[in-house]
Design an enzyme around this catalytic site. Sequence first.
Site, PDB file in Angstrom:
ATOM      1  N   LYS A 125      57.219   6.545  -5.315  1.00 21.26           N
ATOM      2  CA  LYS A 125      56.089   6.345  -4.412  1.00 21.26           C
ATOM      3  C   LYS A 125      56.391   7.135  -3.147  1.00 21.26           C
ATOM      4  CE  LYS A 125      53.216   2.696  -2.438  1.00 21.26           C
ATOM      5  NZ  LYS A 125      53.051   3.267  -1.118  1.00 21.26           N
ATOM      6  N   LYS A 299      52.417   2.864 -13.894  1.00 24.25           N
ATOM      7  CA  LYS A 299      51.011   2.964 -14.319  1.00 24.25           C
ATOM      8  C   LYS A 299      50.929   2.835 -15.833  1.00 24.25           C
ATOM      9  CE  LYS A 299      50.227   6.242 -10.570  1.00 24.25           C
ATOM     10  NZ  LYS A 299      50.118   7.649 -10.186  1.00 24.25           N
ATOM     11  N   CYS A 440      42.429 -24.018  17.796  1.00 27.03           N
ATOM     12  CA  CYS A 440      41.611 -24.410  18.938  1.00 27.03           C
ATOM     13  C   CYS A 440      40.264 -24.866  18.384  1.00 27.03           C
ATOM     14  CB  CYS A 440      41.445 -23.195  19.859  1.00 27.03           C
ATOM     15  SG  CYS A 440      40.080 -23.346  21.007  1.00 27.03           S
ATOM     16  N   CYS A 446      35.331 -20.709  23.026  1.00 27.09           N
ATOM     17  CA  CYS A 446      36.653 -20.266  23.483  1.00 27.09           C
ATOM     18  C   CYS A 446      36.609 -18.740  23.628  1.00 27.09           C
ATOM     19  CB  CYS A 446      37.726 -20.670  22.471  1.00 27.09           C
ATOM     20  SG  CYS A 446      39.310 -19.864  22.744  1.00 27.09           S
TER      21      CYS A 446
HETATM   22  S1  IVH Z   1      48.675   6.127  -7.430  1.00 28.45           S
HETATM   23  C1  IVH Z   1      44.722   4.254  -8.211  1.00 28.45           C
HETATM   24  N1  IVH Z   1      51.030   7.237  -7.223  1.00 28.45           N
HETATM   25  O1  IVH Z   1      50.583   4.778  -2.220  1.00 28.45           O
HETATM   26  C2  IVH Z   1      46.109   4.608  -7.862  1.00 28.45           C
HETATM   27  N2  IVH Z   1      50.003   6.404  -5.238  1.00 28.45           N
HETATM   28  O2  IVH Z   1      50.136   1.984  -1.641  1.00 28.45           O
HETATM   29  C3  IVH Z   1      46.189   5.520  -6.732  1.00 28.45           C
HETATM   30  N3  IVH Z   1      51.298   6.797  -3.205  1.00 28.45           N
HETATM   31  O3  IVH Z   1      47.190   5.107  -1.454  1.00 28.45           O
HETATM   32  C4  IVH Z   1      47.532   5.689  -6.205  1.00 28.45           C
HETATM   33  N4  IVH Z   1      52.982   7.831  -4.163  1.00 28.45           N
HETATM   34  O4  IVH Z   1      48.759   7.073  -0.934  1.00 28.45           O
HETATM   35  C5  IVH Z   1      50.026   6.626  -6.568  1.00 28.45           C
HETATM   36  N5  IVH Z   1      53.074   8.293  -7.162  1.00 28.45           N
HETATM   37  C6  IVH Z   1      52.083   7.693  -6.524  1.00 28.45           C
HETATM   38  C7  IVH Z   1      52.092   7.496  -5.131  1.00 28.45           C
HETATM   39  C8  IVH Z   1      51.043   6.835  -4.526  1.00 28.45           C
HETATM   40  C9  IVH Z   1      52.469   7.414  -3.020  1.00 28.45           C
HETATM   41  C10 IVH Z   1      50.494   6.168  -2.143  1.00 28.45           C
HETATM   42  C11 IVH Z   1      49.029   6.482  -2.159  1.00 28.45           C
HETATM   43  C12 IVH Z   1      48.345   5.153  -2.239  1.00 28.45           C
HETATM   44  C13 IVH Z   1      49.394   4.246  -1.724  1.00 28.45           C
HETATM   45  C14 IVH Z   1      49.188   2.824  -2.192  1.00 28.45           C
END
Ligand code: IVH
Length: 694
Positions: A125, A299, A440, A446
């Site tokens: 990621k 995925k 509150c 408020c």
């Molecule tokens: S898939 C529908 N793959 O992480 C799936 N995202 O926390 C779309 N990101 O908005 C995202 N590395 O900006 C995917 N290998 C990766 C990724 C990735 C970074 C980011 C992306 C996303 C965010 C979500």
Amino acid sequence: MKPVDALTEAEAKRHLHMLILEIRGNDELYYEKDTPSISDADYDAMRARLLAIEARFPNLITKNSPSQKVGVKPTGRFGKITHAVPMLSLDNAFNDEDVRDFVKRVRKFLNLEADRQISFTAEPKIDGLSASLRYEKGQLIHAATRGDGETGEDISANMRTLRDIPETLSGTGWPDVLEVRGEVYISHVDFETMNAKQEHQGKDAYKNPRNAAAGSLRQIDPSVTAKRPLKFFAYAWGEVGAPLASTQYEAVQNLGKWGFSINSQTKLCASSGELIAHYHQIETARSQLGYDIDGVVYKVDDLALQARLGFVSRAPRWAIAHKFPAEKAFTVIEDIDIQVGRTGALTPVARLTPVTVGGVVVSNATLHNEDEIMRKDIRIGDRVEIQRAGDVIPQVLRVLDADREGRSDPFTLPKQCPVCHADAVREIDEKGKEDVIRRCVNGLACPAQAIESLKHFVSRRAYDIDGMGIKQIESFFEKGLVNEPAHIFTLEARNADIKLETWEGWGETSAANLFAAINERREISFQRFLYALGIRHVGHGSANLIAKHYLSFESFMAAIKWAAPKEGEVWGELLSIDGVGEAAAGSLVDFLNAPQNAGVVAELLEHVRVIDAEAPSAGSVVSGKTVVFTGKLKLMSRDEAKAKAQSLGAKVAGSVSQKTDYLVAGPGAGSKLKKAEKLDVKVLSEAEWLALIG
Ligand code: IVH
């Protein structure tokens, strides 16, 4: 502020000098550090005033005026692009258990047989910024940031300067329309070099590669972006004219063949065990990769299965981000403040001696509620361990020196609201359980709740009025000009007295722009309208479900009135909306039937028109029909059946009533089946249902 016409030359000179410094300072915050301190409207107003003064005193124009810089647009920053397919985010997993749950959830949703294998991709990621690139007939058409997922900023000119981004697709087999999605990032080596240069030029260093990438992407002048070492990994796609492949893995390999950089650490895995093993492998390699990553993304590989899984609110069911553990640090609690939120919740916030955690300076941490403070025995003056994970608010983990002498007294939350001094109580629910949150009781009377509600009202997923952000709301509220939402819509009519254009930081243009933006919102979708009211437990997702169910705001309000006793058919219908629980239903009924709130809504409705939600797509035989599922389903899980029905425009209810059109009953159906037979509701088997929806 004095009108430009009334300035003497000496005054004009002073004003210009100040404006130049202000604009330059803000440009730096915005473009270099990605931390703008003023709204676009304020910024535009400053530039407009500068231009007006220069027009009146051309002899005062200096070489270093922002008006003399080439390539800088006088107003506005970037145009907007609406994504053809929304850019989703990801749900998170924080440990192995969460990963195993994810795999189980996927299998359960798809109702897979125990011996049916399923593959996943696992890849780093990337900790950068996501972007979407649209290609038509192989040519790059435009590029956009993620924005709020629906609409992003047009950064085409800047993205075209990246070497990783082809202007024309290579190879063959790409579809006519192809939206490529991925992450813009800066490598560690490049980041070091870039910061060395910054420092050499006497400029502040960037905090981390992500910030540097963000700042570089926001340059108005693409030739500046071109000098920045931005890179791009492709990992997903939006709209496509034809399927890219039959699996995630092959689809991304194809993106590689068509000219994009793809991540070499991607692996196909067949079980949660293999996913977790690859996670640890990437975690070990993390420091050698050469770029920042903050986890591993899993995925479902089979794209047909991805399509069946679909998504919930903003995240796909077929993917998850397994995050690396949070970063920790030690510091001291200097003080504890109490914040009063939109719903009256008193939240204790620790003010910390600033400390760097994972590259970011942290000086506040949430203490959640009084039970949490007691459990951890957190007191002012304590040395504590804190943690920060991703973008979430830092937390205090534990006290380090709890047995030291001379500790301050245990911290207690006040029993009165620190802002309006009304009672602050912990509610007891029907089951006799005490709420952990102290609130509150003063509602919108408020000031803290009133102003927080207004901020929520104009927020991005609610009214989203350009030029009306937190700062503007604060300033209108403090001056007594906007105390409730309806007042926003009478500002223009009152401007003869208010004279917004003469306020500090405002000008003719920015005031006119604000009124135009407000007028644009005199028509608003049912979903945004309901969400904007800021009713407890009614988030953006449930507002959407409610709008889709009742379609018109009037019929919804009528139902809310009839549901007031919290029993009977109308109440049952509200509860039957899949995704609207008892808490949300109860708070809708309580909030909207309370005279003061009803008054606020009624007054607002004098200025705005709520547009009906769209009737579910016609065309499907079940659109607009109400369906109830009961008993065991064989071919798909209950969740998939529900999601499918909803995607075809049907309403899924949890109980059978006169409004039910179909009861889909599997083996083992009991009381619902009996009730359906009694009410003469059409009963279908799973196979008959599938035949019906084709
Ligand atoms: S898939 C529908 N793959 O992480 C799936 N995202 O926390 C779309 N990101 O908005 C995202 N590395 O900006 C995917 N290998 C990766 C990724 C990735 C970074 C980011 C992306 C996303 C965010 C979500």
